[in-house]
Design a protein around this motif. Sequence first.
Motif, mmCIF file in Angstrom:
data_model
loop_
_atom_site.group_PDB
_atom_site.id
_atom_site.type_symbol
_atom_site.label_atom_id
_atom_site.label_comp_id
_atom_site.label_asym_id
_atom_site.label_seq_id
_atom_site.Cartn_x
_atom_site.Cartn_y
_atom_site.Cartn_z
ATOM 1 N N GLU A 39 62.120 74.111 -47.126
ATOM 2 C CA GLU A 39 62.449 75.114 -47.365
ATOM 3 C C GLU A 39 63.637 75.922 -47.839
ATOM 4 O O GLU A 39 63.903 76.065 -48.947
ATOM 5 C CB GLU A 39 62.508 76.538 -45.485
ATOM 6 N N GLN B 61 65.156 76.076 -51.382
ATOM 7 C CA GLN B 61 65.955 77.187 -51.733
ATOM 8 C C GLN B 61 68.046 77.261 -53.341
ATOM 9 O O GLN B 61 68.022 78.057 -53.185
ATOM 10 C CB GLN B 61 66.858 78.004 -49.823
ATOM 11 N N LEU C 48 58.776 78.923 -53.952
ATOM 12 C CA LEU C 48 59.306 79.195 -52.967
ATOM 13 C C LEU C 48 57.792 79.863 -52.870
ATOM 14 O O LEU C 48 57.117 79.879 -51.449
ATOM 15 C CB LEU C 48 59.946 80.326 -52.950
ATOM 16 N N TRP D 195 54.911 77.907 -51.886
ATOM 17 C CA TRP D 195 54.884 77.065 -50.612
ATOM 18 C C TRP D 195 54.493 78.387 -49.744
ATOM 19 O O TRP D 195 53.918 77.177 -48.273
ATOM 20 C CB TRP D 195 56.286 76.585 -50.750
ATOM 21 N N HIS D 196 55.165 78.782 -49.665
ATOM 22 C CA HIS D 196 54.949 79.762 -48.221
ATOM 23 C C HIS D 196 53.393 79.749 -48.128
ATOM 24 O O HIS D 196 52.737 80.315 -47.167
ATOM 25 C CB HIS D 196 55.635 81.277 -48.510
ATOM 26 N N SER D 197 52.785 80.578 -49.452
ATOM 27 C CA SER D 197 51.446 80.169 -48.944
ATOM 28 C C SER D 197 50.469 79.800 -48.734
ATOM 29 O O SER D 197 49.287 79.768 -48.067
ATOM 30 C CB SER D 197 51.445 81.383 -50.353
ATOM 31 N N LEU E 243 51.047 79.309 -45.353
ATOM 32 C CA LEU E 243 50.512 80.117 -44.221
ATOM 33 C C LEU E 243 48.486 80.047 -44.251
ATOM 34 O O LEU E 243 48.434 80.401 -43.189
ATOM 35 C CB LEU E 243 50.709 81.361 -44.926
ATOM 36 N N PRO F 147 59.801 84.633 -42.156
ATOM 37 C CA PRO F 147 58.654 83.979 -43.123
ATOM 38 C C PRO F 147 57.733 84.634 -42.250
ATOM 39 O O PRO F 147 57.654 84.068 -41.634
ATOM 40 C CB PRO F 147 58.956 82.892 -43.813
ATOM 41 N N GLU F 148 56.196 85.133 -42.607
ATOM 42 C CA GLU F 148 55.447 84.800 -41.383
ATOM 43 C C GLU F 148 54.413 83.140 -41.446
ATOM 44 O O GLU F 148 54.392 83.858 -40.222
ATOM 45 C CB GLU F 148 54.409 85.312 -42.743
ATOM 46 N N TYR F 149 54.650 82.478 -42.084
ATOM 47 C CA TYR F 149 54.329 80.989 -41.251
ATOM 48 C C TYR F 149 55.509 80.787 -40.469
ATOM 49 O O TYR F 149 54.798 80.288 -39.426
ATOM 50 C CB TYR F 149 54.945 80.269 -42.365
#
Length: 289
Positions: free
Chosen positions: A139, A143, A152, A155-157, A160, A190-192
């Motif tokens: 992360e 960034q 990003l 990556w997050h999706s 997750l 972040p949701e993850y």
Amino acid sequence: MSDAIDQNALYPIREVARLTGVNPITLRAWERRYNLIEPVRTESGHRLYSQEHIDFLHKTLRLMEEGIPISRIKAVINDAPAHQIQVLASEPVGDSSQLVEKIRLAVSQLQVQTLERLLDRLFADYSLNPMRMVLADIEQQLQQQKNQTVPLGFWHSSVLRRLQVRLHSLYSQPVLPSKRIVIQQAANTPEYLTKLVALFCFEQGYQPVELNNSATLDQVFAQAKPLAFQAVLLIDAQATATEHWMQVFQQYASMRTWVLGSDALIDIQPPSINCELRVWTQWFSPLSL
């Protein structure tokens, strides 16, 4: 009555999961992928585990918490004398930086298949605490890149989605843990990270109930007892809601609460004796109700 452990006892997989905190799906995966342990099989094919297996799993978890990948565990435990296990565990894992760089490159170039293979390795080889550090490293590097918005998001999706698959299998168990912890994330978290914490709650033997920030903390606490929640855990990774949760947690001081946040929590006094504030490095220390 004696409290001595029966060395000849055999335990079914769900009892082993309760004793070790490793869910049955993970136990089967470790057996299949790494031949970590070989349980006894009944005539009907059910797995049974000995006390020796359970002791081995406890050693495995200690080493994984120190950063040893699951793929190396069996060799470390079998080849090293007992007094050297701790020394080996404290040695840095040589391939984590290489894995981080490979993932960063795959994300930067939006290479879906490559990233999925690397995530397979990450989720198989690392327990939650070392995995959290790897994810944080990735992360941070993303960034710092120029034009990082699209990578990003990719990556997050991707992370997750992987966490949601694992959580789905846990939430679909015939019997869920009886003690329930409601998890709420503050804005800009972040949701993850919420999914990682939910996995951690399952590992600790609790049933997580995940909420986003659409419900206020006051509403969560108002419903906590009617809905039989034993505790409330707030994730405030960016320290965006400090003043608000301090007031609410003080108002509901009898409820067991945790705040998982940044190093900014070091200088903050807990609002009640039932509230524990955890900086980033302490997020996955054992929970106790």
